[in-house]
Write a protein that holds these residues in place. Structure first.
Motif, PDB file in Angstrom:
ATOM      1  N   LEU A 253      58.062  16.896  77.282  1.00 36.97           N
ATOM      2  CA  LEU A 253      59.125  17.667  77.808  1.00 36.97           C
ATOM      3  C   LEU A 253      58.594  18.494  79.026  1.00 36.97           C
ATOM      4  CD1 LEU A 253      59.836  18.695  74.242  1.00 36.97           C
ATOM      5  CD2 LEU A 253      61.346  17.514  75.683  1.00 36.97           C
TER       6      LEU A 253
ATOM      7  N   GLY B  31      47.638  27.293  62.658  1.00 35.55           N
ATOM      8  CA  GLY B  31      48.875  26.390  62.851  1.00 35.55           C
ATOM      9  C   GLY B  31      49.163  25.245  62.019  1.00 35.55           C
TER      10      GLY B  31
ATOM     11  N   PRO C 168      52.080  26.369  71.407  1.00 39.12           N
ATOM     12  CA  PRO C 168      50.585  26.904  71.492  1.00 39.12           C
ATOM     13  C   PRO C 168      50.332  27.075  70.167  1.00 39.12           C
ATOM     14  CG  PRO C 168      52.160  28.595  72.008  1.00 39.12           C
ATOM     15  CD  PRO C 168      53.012  27.384  72.013  1.00 39.12           C
ATOM     16  N   ASN C 169      49.197  26.601  69.972  1.00 40.07           N
ATOM     17  CA  ASN C 169      48.341  26.816  68.672  1.00 40.07           C
ATOM     18  C   ASN C 169      49.182  25.997  67.608  1.00 40.07           C
ATOM     19  OD1 ASN C 169      46.421  28.787  69.738  1.00 40.07           O
ATOM     20  ND2 ASN C 169      47.805  30.423  68.978  1.00 40.07           N
ATOM     21  N   TYR C 170      49.932  25.053  67.869  1.00 38.67           N
ATOM     22  CA  TYR C 170      50.294  23.830  66.971  1.00 38.67           C
ATOM     23  C   TYR C 170      49.045  23.205  66.170  1.00 38.67           C
ATOM     24  CZ  TYR C 170      54.351  21.462  65.194  1.00 38.67           C
ATOM     25  OH  TYR C 170      55.301  20.871  64.448  1.00 38.67           O
TER      26      TYR C 170
ATOM     27  N   GLN D 180      56.101  31.817  58.770  1.00 35.51           N
ATOM     28  CA  GLN D 180      54.547  31.558  58.652  1.00 35.51           C
ATOM     29  C   GLN D 180      54.515  30.856  59.630  1.00 35.51           C
ATOM     30  OE1 GLN D 180      53.225  32.515  55.846  1.00 35.51           O
ATOM     31  NE2 GLN D 180      54.263  33.107  54.421  1.00 35.51           N
ATOM     32  N   GLN D 181      55.247  30.106  60.159  1.00 34.56           N
ATOM     33  CA  GLN D 181      54.829  29.075  61.321  1.00 34.56           C
ATOM     34  C   GLN D 181      54.740  29.972  62.728  1.00 34.56           C
ATOM     35  OE1 GLN D 181      54.407  25.749  60.840  1.00 34.56           O
ATOM     36  NE2 GLN D 181      53.552  25.739  62.857  1.00 34.56           N
TER      37      GLN D 181
ATOM     38  N   GLN E 160      53.464  20.940  73.446  1.00 27.08           N
ATOM     39  CA  GLN E 160      54.479  21.987  73.841  1.00 27.08           C
ATOM     40  C   GLN E 160      54.193  23.160  73.271  1.00 27.08           C
ATOM     41  OE1 GLN E 160      56.961  21.479  76.168  1.00 27.08           O
ATOM     42  NE2 GLN E 160      55.871  19.257  76.275  1.00 27.08           N
TER      43      GLN E 160
ATOM     44  N   LYS F 261      65.455  24.559  77.017  1.00 28.73           N
ATOM     45  CA  LYS F 261      64.396  23.742  76.897  1.00 28.73           C
ATOM     46  C   LYS F 261      64.332  23.446  75.305  1.00 28.73           C
ATOM     47  CE  LYS F 261      59.382  24.178  76.206  1.00 28.73           C
ATOM     48  NZ  LYS F 261      58.195  25.225  76.301  1.00 28.73           N
TER      49      LYS F 261
ATOM     50  N   ALA G  50      51.804  31.987  62.803  1.00 31.10           N
ATOM     51  CA  ALA G  50      50.550  31.113  63.094  1.00 31.10           C
ATOM     52  C   ALA G  50      50.714  30.547  64.394  1.00 31.10           C
ATOM     53  CB  ALA G  50      50.806  30.077  62.104  1.00 31.10           C
ATOM     54  N   SER G  51      51.670  30.682  65.125  1.00 32.87           N
ATOM     55  CA  SER G  51      51.815  30.142  66.504  1.00 32.87           C
ATOM     56  C   SER G  51      50.933  30.941  67.424  1.00 32.87           C
ATOM     57  CB  SER G  51      53.025  30.034  67.107  1.00 32.87           C
ATOM     58  OG  SER G  51      53.526  31.458  67.434  1.00 32.87           O
ATOM     59  N   GLY G  52      50.541  32.288  67.122  1.00 35.26           N
ATOM     60  CA  GLY G  52      49.956  33.355  67.825  1.00 35.26           C
ATOM     61  C   GLY G  52      50.534  33.605  69.067  1.00 35.26           C
ATOM     62  N   GLU G  53      51.591  33.309  69.174  1.00 37.58           N
ATOM     63  CA  GLU G  53      52.555  33.904  70.283  1.00 37.58           C
ATOM     64  C   GLU G  53      52.580  35.360  70.449  1.00 37.58           C
ATOM     65  OE1 GLU G  53      56.625  31.750  71.966  1.00 37.58           O
ATOM     66  OE2 GLU G  53      56.714  32.353  69.947  1.00 37.58           O
TER      67      GLU G  53
END
Lengths: 320, 358
Positions: free
Chosen positions: B27, A36, A29-31, B86-87, A27, B11, B90-93
């Motif tokens: 999901l 990540g 991205p990049n997890y 940090q998370q 779900q 969601k 890191a997700s790059g979103e």
């Protein structure tokens, strides 16, 4: 030799952890990218480090409720002492926390007080001491000196920071200590059955002191490194740490009545919980949903554990 | 069509609830909708009514501007919030703006610094940024805690002068939790503006009425013969303090003047004259204006030094056009303690009940 049912149980827990990870990795991205995973590891450092200590006290059949307060107090001491240098300050903090832990273990062992009762007192008292030392305010590393702690975010092998490497070292060292040293086995012995341990000649006081020293030192280590990375510490900080650490241990299969479980289980419990909480939070779920989900996860794991053990007993009975 | 922010939130809730029901099933992806971008908010949990209203305002404004908004709630623990920062990074979103609400302001400096390194605009909200952190944030949007307390102090001094039953002299200050910078900012500003009043004790309590009661019940017995006023930083805390005053035989509004300065949903104390009045610190408008400030920062690409107060229009909210300043304060008007005062109050098209429903 590790028993086969222990390996089976760890395998099931690890499998469940992977299911949780994959569910969110599909779900988010990049997890599953290096950045990540690095963030997941960094986010696990505090709870992971403290969970090992809490787990050791649980293995001894005790429970150290004071870890959150001790982490907050140590964080304040370390940030205030950072003028000595980052590592000397950490050393001072961890040594202080270890001494507090040892004194708690000594008192509980000598007085024969229930550790829950005793550590409720230290939980409150240490928090109060943190308030006094900090003047009821956050203490901070001067902003101009924040560059000095940037090394905490350096990366090794793409996914490790100095903090996450330190956490891995804690797991390995304490895992070896519990498994292969006499003192470690004594902790299991008094947790598994105090009267039986006594009858077998195992001293009660020494493992008690060692267990609480480990718990205190690791709470201090967790509080120190997190406070240094944040550049600040607050006397009211880490108030949810105990619950997270206890949840980690229970998910990892550490028995509340002591004597059963290991550090590998704690690591599995840690990452199961972190994958779950981080995943839910990253999707923007309200905080109550995070709590609800974490509670449900714990119940699910414990129910599964009970079912697994019942099945195991049934098979053993039929074999007999 | 389902709005993007609602679908994202739904969601997330679905995931959490599904997990809670032990259903770790794949999901469904949210329906894709056109969006102008994404704002990410880091804040303490919305289980507090004020923060829940803040979130409603932020979501409404984001929807109005065509942006998605992701609100990441932390426990009341700065270490957890740091981990979330940090998370998220890191997700790059792709994020257009961050909105930063630390639980403990000073302790959040490290995380704020991390956010600033992304190069994305960072809007600080709710707590006045601490000195020295200026290079880590783009703009501040929200309440002016100094003005809030100053307004309360001036109203108290005025009420003292007008009271026929209370001769104001010594009093108590009961504050938000230790380490919560908005609380210490308010206390400093109150003491500075409360000319002629003597503070005999300051004590931290929390945010809620029960926390105010618990603290007041401990300290009032020792001072009940000498106190003539109490400042509580919010009407919610004041509610508990008023209860403790009554249990100690004092009559708020008659023997002791009480001021909180930040309204809340229960107007009982206000309308009974137990509070001398209230300040309208609208959580909804603070969330709304934080998102508007982030939007303006992204749209304009530059920020003007100095501060501005968003206009206290009675009928319409401020325009989305125009510059963004370093400090963008929401209005904090005073309102009296009669039903007529409350009924007559309007700000940005909302009435007292709509803005003070937390």
């Amino acid at each position: 030799m590790v028993r086969r049912d222990t390996i089976n149980e760890l395998g099931i827990r690890a499998g469940f952890m992977l299911v949780v990870y994959l569910t969110f990795a599909l779900q988010l991205p990049n997890y599953h990218t290096a950045t990540g995973i690095a963030a997941l590891l960094d986010g696990a450092v505090l709870i992971g480090t403290v969970s090992v200590g809490v787990g050791i006290s649980m293995l001894a059949g005790e429970f150290d409720l004071s870890v959150g307060s001790l982490a907050a107090l140590t964080g304040i001491i370390v940030v205030q002492a950072v003028g000595l240098g980052v590592f000397p300050a950490m050393l001072v903090g961890v040594a202080f926390a270890a001494v507090i832990g040892a004194l708690q273990g000594l008192a509980i062992g000598i007085l024969g007080v229930n550790s829950l009762v005793f550590t409720i007192g230290s939980l409150i008292g240490l928090r109060g001491l943190a308030m006094v030392i900090s003047g009821e305010n956050s203490v901070t590393i001067p902003i101009d000196h924040l560059d000095e702690i940037d090394f905490f975010t350096d990366r090794y092998f793409g996914i490790f920071s100095p903090l996450s490497l330190g956490m891995v070292a804690v797991f390995v060292l304490f895992g070896l200590f519990l498994r292969f040293t006499r003192w470690g086995r004594e902790i299991y012995a008094i947790g598994g059955g105090r009267n039986e341990a006594k009858a077998a000649g195992v001293p009660l006081l020494r493992p008690m002191v060692i267990a609480f020293t480990c718990s205190g030192a690791l709470a201090g280590l967790g509080g120190s490194v997190l406070s240094l990375r944040l550049g600040s510490a607050t006397p009211l900080g880490f108030d949810t740490l105990l619950l997270s650490a206890a949840t980690t241990c229970l998910i990892g299969g550490i028995a509340l009545d002591g004597g059963r479980g290991n550090v590998i289980g704690i690591a599995i419990g840690l990452f199961t919980l972190r994958f779950f909480i981080t995943g839910v939070a990253s999707l923007g779920a309200p905080y109550y949903v995070q709590n609800l989900a974490a509670g449900a996860l714990l119940i699910l794991v414990i129910a599964g554990q009970i079912g697994f053990r019942a099945l195991h007993r049934r098979r053993a009975f039929h074999r007999a | 069509m389902k709005s993007p922010n609602r679908s994202g939130q739904a969601k997330a809730r679905l995931l959490g609830l599904a997990a809670a029901a032990m259903l770790l099933v794949p999901l469904a992806a949210a329906p894709a909708c056109a969006s102008n971008g994404l704002f990410v908010v880091f804040m303490p949990p919305g289980t507090d009514n004020y923060l829940a209203q803040w979130q409603k305002g932020a979501r409404a404004k984001a929807k109005d501007l065509g942006y998605d908004i992701k609100i990441i709630e932390s426990s009341r623990d700065q270490a957890e919030q740091d981990s979330q920062v940090q998370q998220e990074i890191a997700s790059g979103e792709k994020v257009d703006g961050y909105i930063w609400w630390p639980y403990v302001n000073a302790a959040g400096t490290g995380s704020l610094r991390t956010l600033s390194k992304t190069g994305v605009p960072v809007v600080f909200t709710n707590q006045y940024p601490i000195a020295g952190t200026e290079k880590f944030w783009t703009a501040y949007a929200g309440v002016n805690d100094f003005l809030n307390a100053e307004t309360a102090a001036k109203a108290l001094v005025k009420a003292c002068g007008e009271s026929k039953t209370v001769k104001c002299d010594k009093g108590l200050i009961i504050t938000f939790p230790a380490g919560y910078s908005a609380g210490s900012d308010r206390m400093k500003a109150f003491k500075k503006a409360a000319t002629g009043l003597t503070v005999i004790q300051e004590h931290d309590a929390g945010f809620m009425a029960q926390e105010g009661y618990k603290t007041a019940a401990q300290i009032i017995p020792a001072h009940k013969s000498e106190i003539s006023w109490v400042y509580t930083e919010s009407d919610s805390l004041a509610e508990g303090v008023i209860q403790a005053l009554k249990e100690n035989g004092l009559h708020p509004g008659v023997d002791v003047l009480v001021v909180g300065g930040t309204c809340h949903g229960d107007t009982t104390n206000l309308l009974q004259g137990e509070l001398i009045g209230s300040g309208i610190q609208a959580a909804y408008l603070e969330g709304w204006s934080s998102v508007q400030t982030a939007y303006k920062a992204v749209k304009n690409g530059k920020v003007i030094d100095g501060e501005t107060y968003l206009p206290a229009n009675t009928d319409k909210p401020p325009s989305d056009d125009g510059p963004v300043h370093r400090f963008n304060f929401i209005p904090n008007p005073w309102v009296g303690n009669t039903q007529a005062d409350l009924d007559a109050f309007r700000l940005w098209g909302y009435g007292f009940k709509e803005l003070c429903n937390y």
